[in-house]
Design a protein around this motif. Structure first.
Motif, PDB file in Angstrom:
ATOM      1  N   HIS A 194       0.825  -1.216   0.000  1.00 23.43           N
ATOM      2  CA  HIS A 194       0.000   0.000   0.000  1.00 23.43           C
ATOM      3  C   HIS A 194       0.857   1.264   0.000  1.00 23.43           C
ATOM      4  O   HIS A 194       0.408   2.332   0.419  1.00 23.43           O
ATOM      5  N   CYS A 208      -6.878   7.761   3.641  1.00 20.92           N
ATOM      6  CA  CYS A 208      -6.004   7.447   4.780  1.00 20.92           C
ATOM      7  C   CYS A 208      -5.238   8.694   5.228  1.00 20.92           C
ATOM      8  O   CYS A 208      -4.871   9.543   4.414  1.00 20.92           O
ATOM      9  N   ASP A 233      -5.814   4.008   7.730  1.00 21.32           N
ATOM     10  CA  ASP A 233      -6.622   2.914   7.199  1.00 21.32           C
ATOM     11  C   ASP A 233      -6.099   1.577   7.742  1.00 21.32           C
ATOM     12  O   ASP A 233      -5.084   1.535   8.461  1.00 21.32           O
ATOM     13  N   CYS A 236      -2.301   0.673   7.062  1.00 18.09           N
ATOM     14  CA  CYS A 236      -1.323   1.386   7.891  1.00 18.09           C
ATOM     15  C   CYS A 236      -1.373   0.887   9.340  1.00 18.09           C
ATOM     16  O   CYS A 236      -0.336   0.711   9.982  1.00 18.09           O
TER      17      CYS A 236
HETATM   18 ZN   LIG Z   1      -2.778   4.028   4.923  1.00 19.84          ZN
END
Ligand SMILES: [Zn+2]
Ligand SMILES: [Zn+2]
Length: 246
Positions: A194, A208, A233, A236
């Protein structure tokens, strides 16, 4: 007792000289991510926030920030935030080198025993690298140091229909601290794909906290809807948890 230019020395109860190891606080962003997140080497976190007169972070910003930290970090000894007012250094713009030099002059808090110490600066003026479409609101620039361009934040929050100073300030504060926590792929290993490599150490999820637009005024005004401070999010959060966080 000798006095050296690069380390603060003080004497403890036993009369033994205790040297605050300043070099521990002068590493790269993300290098203390694990120590900030877990309880192994440091049980306590102390944050020294120095703000230029007139740019004091609001009580709601500080309450929000403390909650953000408490929810993520394992610090059994507690988290303390101390505020110190400073006069304006007097510049219109600051490069990161300027900010580092300023920190070296005014920072008093360095790691001591089981207390990890962080320095935050709420600065006037503007970041020297700002462009027409990118007004930087904050930068994490060392393992335990970040700067918030608090005057620039007020220029954005003062625009019609813009989010409040508290919302902008809180978002930037959380975001920069997220970098100190090693996000994204900057000291805290990825648990899933990500990372927005095009924008460096940021997250690909648009909503996020670690999305790249969260640290420029132009980006943040479009990112925030309904006055909500963006959150981390699931991707993370999973990274932080795998590196010792909550
Ligand atoms: Zn994130
Ligand atoms: Zn960022």
């Amino acid at each position: 007792m000798g006095c050296s230019s690069d380390s603060d020395s003080n004497v403890n109860d036993d009369g033994k000289e205790q040297s605050n190891n300043i070099t521990e606080n002068r590493k790269s962003v993300g290098e203390s991510a694990g120590d900030l997140l877990d309880d192994v080497n440091y049980e306590e976190l102390y944050i020294e926030i120095q703000y230029v007169q007139g740019l004091k972070p609001s009580t709601s910003t500080l309450d929000h920030f403390e909650n953000f930290l408490t929810e993520r970090l394992r610090k059994s000894g507690g988290i303390t935030i101390e505020l110190v007012e400073i006069p304006s250094p007097g510049q219109d713009t600051y490069s990161i080198t300027d900010v580092r030099n300023l920190e070296d002059d005014i920072r008093t808090a360095y790691n001591q025993g089981s207390t990890l110490k962080v320095f935050g600066l709420f600065l006037d003026g503007a970041y020297s690298e700002n462009s027409e479409n990118g007004s930087v609101l904050g930068v994490a620039y060392r393992n335990t140091s970040f700067v918030i361009f608090a005057e620039t934040i007020r220029e954005f929050s003062g625009q019609p229909l813009a989010p409040s100073t508290t919302v902008l300030e809180s978002t930037v504060l959380d975001h920069e601290f997220g970098h100190l926590l090693g996000l994204v792929n900057a000291g805290t290993p990825l648990q899933s794909a990500h990372q927005d490599t095009e924008h460096g150490r940021h997250c690909t999820a648009e909503d996020c906290l670690m999305f790249w637009t969260a640290e420029t005024g132009e980006g943040l005004i479009n990112m925030i809807s309904g006055g909500n401070i963006p959150e981390l999010d699931a991707a993370c959060l999973a990274d932080l948890q795998a590196n010792g966080g909550k």
